[in-house]
Design an enzyme around this catalytic site. Structure first.
Site, PDB file in Angstrom:
ATOM      1  CG  ASP A  51      -1.798   1.211   1.319  1.00 19.38           C
ATOM      2  OD1 ASP A  51      -2.979   1.090   0.994  1.00 19.38           O
ATOM      3  OD2 ASP A  51      -1.309   2.296   1.712  1.00 19.38           O
ATOM      4  CE  LYS A  81      -3.665   4.824   0.984  1.00 19.29           C
ATOM      5  NZ  LYS A  81      -2.224   4.492   0.931  1.00 19.29           N
ATOM      6  CB  ILE A 232      -1.580  -1.677   5.308  1.00 16.49           C
ATOM      7  CG1 ILE A 232      -2.454  -0.493   5.775  1.00 16.49           C
ATOM      8  CG2 ILE A 232      -2.241  -2.406   4.165  1.00 16.49           C
ATOM      9  CD1 ILE A 232      -2.554   0.629   4.736  1.00 16.49           C
ATOM     10  CE  LYS A 234       6.749   3.125   8.883  1.00 16.11           C
ATOM     11  NZ  LYS A 234       7.087   4.542   9.095  1.00 16.11           N
ATOM     12  CB  SER A 235       8.281  -2.764  10.256  1.00 14.13           C
ATOM     13  OG  SER A 235       9.530  -2.812  10.926  1.00 14.13           O
ATOM     14  CB  VAL A 236      12.251   0.719   8.178  1.00 16.98           C
ATOM     15  CG1 VAL A 236      11.289   1.803   7.692  1.00 16.98           C
ATOM     16  CG2 VAL A 236      12.735   1.022   9.594  1.00 16.98           C
ATOM     17  NE  ARG A 240       9.184  -5.326  15.706  1.00 20.12           N
ATOM     18  CZ  ARG A 240       9.406  -4.248  16.457  1.00 20.12           C
ATOM     19  NH1 ARG A 240       8.653  -3.175  16.328  1.00 20.12           N
ATOM     20  NH2 ARG A 240      10.384  -4.240  17.337  1.00 20.12           N
ATOM     21  CG  ASN A 244       4.447  -6.282  12.111  1.00 18.75           C
ATOM     22  OD1 ASN A 244       4.453  -6.442  13.325  1.00 18.75           O
ATOM     23  ND2 ASN A 244       4.808  -5.154  11.534  1.00 18.75           N
TER      24      ASN A 244
END
Length: 281
Positions: A51, A81, A232, A234-236, A240, A244
């Site tokens: 996303d 979007k 949705i 998020k992790s960098v 992690r 998730n």
């Protein structure tokens, strides 16, 4: 690319029959220069639903990661979007996003915010309906739409929104809006599903996690999944990301779901869609 971990990600069937992976990967606030690497890590971890948004300015990085991955396009679900400042030129904005992503079509295209002060979201929707009719988008939807925005849109829509992506997490659940969306056949997708991390510190979440042998993040994501909500996170960090994704294998009891639901406190972390008018330009 190595094989992802063996976790089956459930899907949600949208109101037009399109299936969306219920657990995806968001790239909000991921710096453009780091996006390709981070999305490649997410794809390698096993995510197939990505996303992004024109306003994030990282669509090109997402597209580069998709191209580098070698994953067949049909196995991926890509959302972007419409930027607020381009609601009056949705067709042009869509083509720009498609070019930035390097794709021939999108799986889901959303109006990012209603920005009611502009009075343009119905015009944008009619343009999106044409793109949908031309098979350039598999599903169209909205983000941050409150009940009155949905009513205004549905009064003129020929195609009902497939998704309403809104802020939902244990401390801010928007239960009435989610229920209204679902009653209209609109799937609910949660952004900031972990409350930007704040909800993970709740004693209830920690307690349930200890009982389940899971992490707090997995428990909160499993809470979302148990309600049919698309999420949705998020992790960098690659570790992690995998953590998730493991939420899909966590099962909560009805009592545990109820315990987490009791954490509602009205703690919104993002803007109020009733008045938000970010230019995003």
């Amino acid at each position: 690319m190595s094989q992802p971990q063996e976790i089956t990600i459930p899907t949600v069937t949208l109101n037009n029959g399109v299936q969306i992976p219920q657990l995806g990967f968001g790239v909000f606030q991921v710096p453009p220069e780091e996006t390709q690497r981070i999305v490649e890590d997410a794809l390698e971890a096993g995510y197939r639903h990505i996303d992004t948004a024109a306003a994030y300015r990282n669509e090109a990085g997402v597209g580069a990661a998709i191209a580098a991955s070698g994953i067949p396009r049909g196995e991926l679900f890509i959302t972007t979007k419409l930027r607020n400042g381009e609601q009056g030129m949705a067709h042009h904005a869509f083509q720009d996003s498609l070019q930035a992503l390097g794709l021939d079509y999108l799986d889901l295209y959303l109006i990012h915010w209603p920005v009611p002060a502009q009075g343009l979201f119905t015009e944008a929707w009619k343009d999106m309906e044409k793109l949908y009719a031309n098979n350039q988008i598999r599903a169209i939807g909205v983000s941050n739409f409150l009940a009155d925005h949905l009513d205004t849109l549905l009064a003129v829509a020929d195609v009902d929104p497939a998704v309403n992506q809104i802020e939902i997490h244990p401390a801010f659940q928007q239960q009435e809006l989610a229920a209204k969306s679902r009653s209209l056949g609109i799937a609910v997708e949660a952004y900031s599903p972990l409350g930007q991390g704040a909800d993970l510190a709740a004693a209830t979440v920690k307690s349930v996690a200890a009982k389940c042998g899971a992490t707090p993040a997995q428990v909160v994501l499993a809470w979302h999944l148990s309600q049919g909500t698309i999420v949705i996170p998020k992790s960098v960090q690659a570790a992690r990301m995998r953590e998730n994704l493991g939420a899909a294998a966590v099962s909560l009891t009805a009592a545990e779901v109820a315990e987490i639901t009791e954490l509602e406190s009205g703690a919104r972390t993002g803007g109020d869609p009733a008045v938000a008018a970010h230019s995003q330009m």
